[in-house]
Scaffold this motif. Structure first.
Motif, PDB file in Angstrom:
ATOM      1  N   GLU A  14       0.833  -1.206   0.000  1.00  0.00           N
ATOM      2  CA  GLU A  14       0.000   0.000   0.000  1.00  0.00           C
ATOM      3  C   GLU A  14       0.866   1.255   0.000  1.00  0.00           C
ATOM      4  O   GLU A  14       0.556   2.227  -0.684  1.00  0.00           O
ATOM      5  CB  GLU A  14      -0.958   0.002   1.194  1.00  0.00           C
ATOM      6  CG  GLU A  14      -2.129  -0.925   1.031  1.00  0.00           C
ATOM      7  CD  GLU A  14      -2.992  -0.592  -0.177  1.00  0.00           C
ATOM      8  OE1 GLU A  14      -3.323   0.585  -0.405  1.00  0.00           O
ATOM      9  OE2 GLU A  14      -3.342  -1.530  -0.912  1.00  0.00           O
ATOM     10  N   HIS A  15       1.954   1.228   0.761  1.00  0.00           N
ATOM     11  CA  HIS A  15       2.871   2.379   0.775  1.00  0.00           C
ATOM     12  C   HIS A  15       3.466   2.610  -0.618  1.00  0.00           C
ATOM     13  O   HIS A  15       3.593   3.750  -1.062  1.00  0.00           O
ATOM     14  CB  HIS A  15       3.996   2.177   1.793  1.00  0.00           C
ATOM     15  CG  HIS A  15       3.640   2.599   3.180  1.00  0.00           C
ATOM     16  ND1 HIS A  15       3.523   3.909   3.559  1.00  0.00           N
ATOM     17  CD2 HIS A  15       3.357   1.871   4.282  1.00  0.00           C
ATOM     18  CE1 HIS A  15       3.199   3.981   4.832  1.00  0.00           C
ATOM     19  NE2 HIS A  15       3.084   2.750   5.296  1.00  0.00           N
ATOM     20  N   LYS A  16       3.810   1.550  -1.305  1.00  0.00           N
ATOM     21  CA  LYS A  16       4.390   1.672  -2.647  1.00  0.00           C
ATOM     22  C   LYS A  16       3.374   2.204  -3.651  1.00  0.00           C
ATOM     23  O   LYS A  16       3.707   3.003  -4.515  1.00  0.00           O
ATOM     24  CB  LYS A  16       4.921   0.315  -3.123  1.00  0.00           C
ATOM     25  CG  LYS A  16       6.174  -0.133  -2.423  1.00  0.00           C
ATOM     26  CD  LYS A  16       6.604  -1.511  -2.911  1.00  0.00           C
ATOM     27  CE  LYS A  16       7.745  -2.057  -2.076  1.00  0.00           C
ATOM     28  NZ  LYS A  16       8.071  -3.443  -2.433  1.00  0.00           N
ATOM     29  N   LYS A  17       2.130   1.735  -3.547  1.00  0.00           N
ATOM     30  CA  LYS A  17       1.085   2.124  -4.503  1.00  0.00           C
ATOM     31  C   LYS A  17       0.558   3.533  -4.280  1.00  0.00           C
ATOM     32  O   LYS A  17       0.059   4.159  -5.208  1.00  0.00           O
ATOM     33  CB  LYS A  17      -0.116   1.167  -4.405  1.00  0.00           C
ATOM     34  CG  LYS A  17       0.092  -0.172  -4.991  1.00  0.00           C
ATOM     35  CD  LYS A  17      -1.182  -1.001  -5.082  1.00  0.00           C
ATOM     36  CE  LYS A  17      -2.176  -0.756  -3.982  1.00  0.00           C
ATOM     37  NZ  LYS A  17      -3.299  -1.683  -3.959  1.00  0.00           N
ATOM     38  N   ASN A  18       0.628   4.007  -3.046  1.00  0.00           N
ATOM     39  CA  ASN A  18      -0.030   5.262  -2.691  1.00  0.00           C
ATOM     40  C   ASN A  18       0.952   6.261  -2.100  1.00  0.00           C
ATOM     41  O   ASN A  18       1.191   6.263  -0.898  1.00  0.00           O
ATOM     42  CB  ASN A  18      -1.151   4.993  -1.677  1.00  0.00           C
ATOM     43  CG  ASN A  18      -2.215   4.087  -2.234  1.00  0.00           C
ATOM     44  OD1 ASN A  18      -2.891   4.436  -3.183  1.00  0.00           O
ATOM     45  ND2 ASN A  18      -2.350   2.903  -1.660  1.00  0.00           N
ATOM     46  N   GLU A  20       0.432   9.163  -1.423  1.00  0.00           N
ATOM     47  CA  GLU A  20      -0.282  10.034  -0.480  1.00  0.00           C
ATOM     48  C   GLU A  20      -0.288   9.454   0.932  1.00  0.00           C
ATOM     49  O   GLU A  20      -0.550  10.156   1.899  1.00  0.00           O
ATOM     50  CB  GLU A  20      -1.746  10.227  -0.907  1.00  0.00           C
ATOM     51  CG  GLU A  20      -1.940  10.657  -2.323  1.00  0.00           C
ATOM     52  CD  GLU A  20      -2.117   9.477  -3.287  1.00  0.00           C
ATOM     53  OE1 GLU A  20      -1.662   8.349  -2.993  1.00  0.00           O
ATOM     54  OE2 GLU A  20      -2.689   9.693  -4.352  1.00  0.00           O
ATOM     55  N   LEU A  21      -0.031   8.171   1.038  1.00  0.00           N
ATOM     56  CA  LEU A  21      -0.085   7.489   2.326  1.00  0.00           C
ATOM     57  C   LEU A  21       1.117   7.867   3.178  1.00  0.00           C
ATOM     58  O   LEU A  21       2.257   7.680   2.775  1.00  0.00           O
ATOM     59  CB  LEU A  21      -0.120   5.973   2.105  1.00  0.00           C
ATOM     60  CG  LEU A  21      -0.104   5.095   3.350  1.00  0.00           C
ATOM     61  CD1 LEU A  21      -1.250   5.439   4.287  1.00  0.00           C
ATOM     62  CD2 LEU A  21      -0.165   3.638   2.943  1.00  0.00           C
ATOM     63  N   VAL A  48      -5.361   2.153   6.816  1.00  0.00           N
ATOM     64  CA  VAL A  48      -5.052   2.565   5.441  1.00  0.00           C
ATOM     65  C   VAL A  48      -6.291   2.459   4.557  1.00  0.00           C
ATOM     66  O   VAL A  48      -6.560   3.348   3.745  1.00  0.00           O
ATOM     67  CB  VAL A  48      -3.885   1.735   4.858  1.00  0.00           C
ATOM     68  CG1 VAL A  48      -3.726   1.979   3.363  1.00  0.00           C
ATOM     69  CG2 VAL A  48      -2.594   2.057   5.592  1.00  0.00           C
ATOM     70  N   GLN A  52      -7.764   5.601   2.625  1.00  0.00           N
ATOM     71  CA  GLN A  52      -7.904   5.588   1.172  1.00  0.00           C
ATOM     72  C   GLN A  52      -9.349   5.866   0.762  1.00  0.00           C
ATOM     73  O   GLN A  52      -9.605   6.644  -0.155  1.00  0.00           O
ATOM     74  CB  GLN A  52      -7.436   4.248   0.621  1.00  0.00           C
ATOM     75  CG  GLN A  52      -7.330   4.205  -0.877  1.00  0.00           C
ATOM     76  CD  GLN A  52      -6.685   2.919  -1.350  1.00  0.00           C
ATOM     77  OE1 GLN A  52      -6.818   1.869  -0.728  1.00  0.00           O
ATOM     78  NE2 GLN A  52      -5.973   2.994  -2.452  1.00  0.00           N
ATOM     79  N   GLN A  55     -10.066   9.459   0.852  1.00  0.00           N
ATOM     80  CA  GLN A  55      -9.134  10.258   0.057  1.00  0.00           C
ATOM     81  C   GLN A  55      -8.085  10.955   0.916  1.00  0.00           C
ATOM     82  O   GLN A  55      -7.769  12.117   0.716  1.00  0.00           O
ATOM     83  CB  GLN A  55      -9.887  11.247  -0.823  1.00  0.00           C
ATOM     84  CG  GLN A  55     -10.818  10.544  -1.790  1.00  0.00           C
ATOM     85  CD  GLN A  55     -11.634  11.494  -2.627  1.00  0.00           C
ATOM     86  OE1 GLN A  55     -11.772  12.672  -2.325  1.00  0.00           O
ATOM     87  NE2 GLN A  55     -12.189  10.973  -3.703  1.00  0.00           N
ATOM     88  N   TRP A  56      -7.578  10.211   1.906  1.00  0.00           N
ATOM     89  CA  TRP A  56      -6.462  10.625   2.754  1.00  0.00           C
ATOM     90  C   TRP A  56      -6.801  11.785   3.685  1.00  0.00           C
ATOM     91  O   TRP A  56      -5.911  12.395   4.264  1.00  0.00           O
ATOM     92  CB  TRP A  56      -5.212  10.928   1.922  1.00  0.00           C
ATOM     93  CG  TRP A  56      -4.992   9.902   0.869  1.00  0.00           C
ATOM     94  CD1 TRP A  56      -5.142  10.078  -0.477  1.00  0.00           C
ATOM     95  CD2 TRP A  56      -4.637   8.528   1.044  1.00  0.00           C
ATOM     96  NE1 TRP A  56      -4.900   8.894  -1.141  1.00  0.00           N
ATOM     97  CE2 TRP A  56      -4.585   7.921  -0.232  1.00  0.00           C
ATOM     98  CE3 TRP A  56      -4.359   7.741   2.152  1.00  0.00           C
ATOM     99  CZ2 TRP A  56      -4.262   6.587  -0.422  1.00  0.00           C
ATOM    100  CZ3 TRP A  56      -4.041   6.407   1.958  1.00  0.00           C
ATOM    101  CH2 TRP A  56      -3.994   5.848   0.690  1.00  0.00           C
TER     102      TRP A  56
END
Length: 100
Positions: A14-18, A20-21, A48, A52, A55-56
């Motif tokens: 999830e960190h890699k994909k986003n 914004e995270l 997370v 998500q 929208q963060w």
């Protein structure tokens, strides 16, 4: 964790994909939840998913978590015993599919 098993994803993915995270946001939500005695403890990956979905936005995430667990507590019948392949649910799905 249960979420990782269910969705077959990891927090690292999830960190890699986003981009914004932010770890700080996860920490803030977890810290806030610990101060809310009526809320359960959830995994960082669960946080997370809420972030998500919102929208963060931290405020929206907290409100959504609050609402979700409030509804789960007050509408037990609605949230329990949901078998998506049961005949009853399949019939409802067919009606909804035709209607929409």
């Amino acid at each position: 964790t249960d979420m990782e098993a269910m969705w077959k994803i990891t927090l690292e993915e999830e960190h890699k994909k986003n981009p914004e995270l932010r770890g700080e946001d996860i920490d803030e939500v977890q810290s806030w939840m610990k101060k809310q005695a009526h809320l359960p403890s959830i995994t960082n990956l669960d946080v997370v998913m809420f972030l998500q979905a919102c929208q963060w936005d931290l405020t929206q995430t907290k409100e959504t978590i609050e609402s979700y667990y409030t509804y789960r507590t007050s509408l037990v019948d609605f949230f329990s015993s949901r078998d998506p392949i049961s005949k009853e649910i399949q019939e409802i799905a067919k009606v909804m599919l035709v209607y929409f």
